[in-house]
Design a protein around this motif. Structure first.
Motif, PDB file in Angstrom:
ATOM      1  N   PRO A   1       0.810  -1.226   0.000  1.00 32.19           N
ATOM      2  CA  PRO A   1       0.000   0.000   0.000  1.00 32.19           C
ATOM      3  C   PRO A   1       0.843   1.276   0.000  1.00 32.19           C
ATOM      4  CG  PRO A   1      -0.914  -1.588   1.539  1.00 32.19           C
ATOM      5  CD  PRO A   1       0.398  -2.159   1.066  1.00 32.19           C
ATOM      6  N   SER A   2       2.020   1.227   0.661  1.00 32.94           N
ATOM      7  CA  SER A   2       2.872   2.420   0.766  1.00 32.94           C
ATOM      8  C   SER A   2       3.702   2.660  -0.489  1.00 32.94           C
ATOM      9  CB  SER A   2       3.832   2.276   1.948  1.00 32.94           C
ATOM     10  OG  SER A   2       4.828   1.304   1.662  1.00 32.94           O
ATOM     11  N   LYS A   3       3.694   1.702  -1.408  1.00 27.47           N
ATOM     12  CA  LYS A   3       4.531   1.744  -2.607  1.00 27.47           C
ATOM     13  C   LYS A   3       6.021   1.806  -2.250  1.00 27.47           C
ATOM     14  CE  LYS A   3       0.868   4.269  -5.031  1.00 27.47           C
ATOM     15  NZ  LYS A   3       0.497   5.470  -5.813  1.00 27.47           N
ATOM     16  N   GLY A   4       6.331   1.534  -0.993  1.00 25.55           N
ATOM     17  CA  GLY A   4       7.710   1.544  -0.530  1.00 25.55           C
ATOM     18  C   GLY A   4       8.270   2.918  -0.232  1.00 25.55           C
ATOM     19  N   LYS A   5       7.489   3.964  -0.481  1.00 26.45           N
ATOM     20  CA  LYS A   5       7.997   5.332  -0.400  1.00 26.45           C
ATOM     21  C   LYS A   5       8.264   5.812   1.023  1.00 26.45           C
ATOM     22  CE  LYS A   5       7.715   5.793  -4.857  1.00 26.45           C
ATOM     23  NZ  LYS A   5       8.945   5.809  -5.676  1.00 26.45           N
TER      24      LYS A   5
ATOM     25  N   LEU B   1      12.244  -2.949   1.134  1.00 27.86           N
ATOM     26  CA  LEU B   1      10.886  -2.746   0.619  1.00 27.86           C
ATOM     27  C   LEU B   1      10.724  -1.417  -0.130  1.00 27.86           C
ATOM     28  CD1 LEU B   1       8.732  -4.045   3.620  1.00 27.86           C
ATOM     29  CD2 LEU B   1       9.554  -5.294   1.624  1.00 27.86           C
ATOM     30  N   ARG B   2      11.815  -0.735  -0.369  1.00 30.63           N
ATOM     31  CA  ARG B   2      11.753   0.584  -0.995  1.00 30.63           C
ATOM     32  C   ARG B   2      11.117   0.530  -2.391  1.00 30.63           C
ATOM     33  NH1 ARG B   2      12.299   6.139   0.351  1.00 30.63           N
ATOM     34  NH2 ARG B   2      12.677   7.219  -1.579  1.00 30.63           N
ATOM     35  N   ASP B   3      11.230  -0.605  -3.063  1.00 31.60           N
ATOM     36  CA  ASP B   3      10.660  -0.694  -4.416  1.00 31.60           C
ATOM     37  C   ASP B   3       9.156  -0.955  -4.397  1.00 31.60           C
ATOM     38  OD1 ASP B   3      10.577  -3.310  -3.586  1.00 31.60           O
ATOM     39  OD2 ASP B   3      11.607  -4.133  -5.333  1.00 31.60           O
TER      40      ASP B   3
END
Length: 243
Positions: free
Chosen positions: A17-21, A29-31
Motif C-alpha cells: 500500500p505504501s509503494k515503498g515510499k 521494501l523501498r521498491d
C-alpha cells in the motif's frame, strides 16, 4: 548460467500500500514490493505453537518465515504488514473468510480487498510527510510508524502510567515518536519539549486527522446490514478459524 540457489517452493509478489515510499532508500521494501511464499505445514506448526501464542509473537514469527527472513518485519508499517497478512491468508487458505462480530457471523471475499488510495507525491525522499499546523502555522515533518515504533511507544506509555496520576499520555507519546522535525529542526529533545509544552489541542487534532487520512493501508472496512462500518479483524483466527 546462474548458480544462484532458488527456493523450492512457490512465491508471489505482493504490491505494498505504501509503494515503498515511506522507507529509507536502502530498505528492502523501498521498491514497493515484497515476495511472499506459500504457506506450508511448517507455518501451520508456527500457528499452533502454544509458546508463541502465549507470548503474542505467533503472527510476527509467521511473517518472518513467509517473507524468507529478508528483512526485520518489525521495521514495516502496519498497513504494509496488513497487505502481507492478507496475501498470505489467501495463498494459504483461500479468499473465503468468516468472522464474528457481536455474536453474529459474517463472511467476506478477501480477494476483493484492495489497497486504499495512497498519494506518494506527499512523501519526500526520506519517507516523511509535511504538515502545517492550522492554528500556529508551524511547519513539521512526520513519519509513518512501524511495528517497532509501536512497541517502543507502548513501553513508554506503560512506564509513564506508573508515575503519572493522569495516565501514560498516549496522544503526546505517540506524536513525540511520529514527528521528525519542527520548522526544520530534527532535535529529538526539542520535539519532545514542543509536544509536551507547546502543541495546541487544535493543531494536535488536525495532525492526527491528517495522518489517518494519508497513511497507507488496505481497505479493511466492512459494512453491516444496519449501515455501521467495522474493520475486518486480522488475528490468529484470520489464518486458522479453528484455533
Amino acid at each position: 548460467m546462474s548458480t544462484e540457489a532458488k527456493p523450492n517452493f512457490p512465491t508471489e509478489t505482493v504490491e505494498l500500500p505504501s509503494k515503498g515510499k515511506i522507507y529509507p532508500k536502502d530498505h528492502p521494501l523501498r521498491d514497493g514490493k515484497v515476495e511472499i511464499k506459500y504457506m506450508t505445514a511448517k507455518e501451520e506448526d508456527i500457528l499452533t505453537n502454544q509458546n508463541l501464542i502465549t507470548k503474542g509473537t505467533v503472527l510476527e514469527k509467521l511473517m518472518e518465515e513467509l517473507t524468507l527472513k529478508k528483512f526485520d518485519t518489525k521495521d514495516v508499517c502496519t498497513g504494509d504488514k496488513n497487505a502481507m497478512f492478507m496475501a498470505a491468508r489467501v495463498l494459504g487458505y483461500g479468499s473465503e473468510y468468516k468472522f464474528t462480530h457481536n455474536g453474529k457471523e459474517y463472511e467476506t471475499d478477501l480477494s476483493t480487498i484492495d489497497s486504499k488510495p495512497f498519494d506518494d507525491s506527499l512523501v519526500d525522499e526520506d519517507g516523511h510527510f509535511s504538515f502545517e499546523f492550522p492554528k500556529s502555522k508551524i511547519q513539521i515533518k512526520f513519519k509513518i510508524l512501524t511495528e517497532k515504533d509501536e512497541e517502543t511507544i507502548q513501553e513508554e506509555i506503560k512506564s509513564l502510567t506508573k508515575f503519572k496520576s493522569l495516565g501514560g499520555g498516549e496522544i503526546t507519546t505517540r506524536l513525540k515518536h511520529q514527528i521528525v522535525s519542527i520548522d526544520g529542526n530534527g532535535d529529538k529533545s526539542e520535539i519532545r519539549s514542543f509536544v509536551e509544552n507547546h502543541l495546541l489541542a487544535q493543531d494536535s487534532r488536525a495532525l492526527r486527522t491528517y495522518i489517518k487520512k494519508v497513511r497507507p493501508n488496505i481497505d479493511l472496512d466492512y459494512t453491516l446490514e444496519n449501515g455501521d462500518v467495522i474493520e475486518i479483524p486480522i488475528s490468529l483466527g484470520f489464518f486458522w478459524p479453528d484455533l
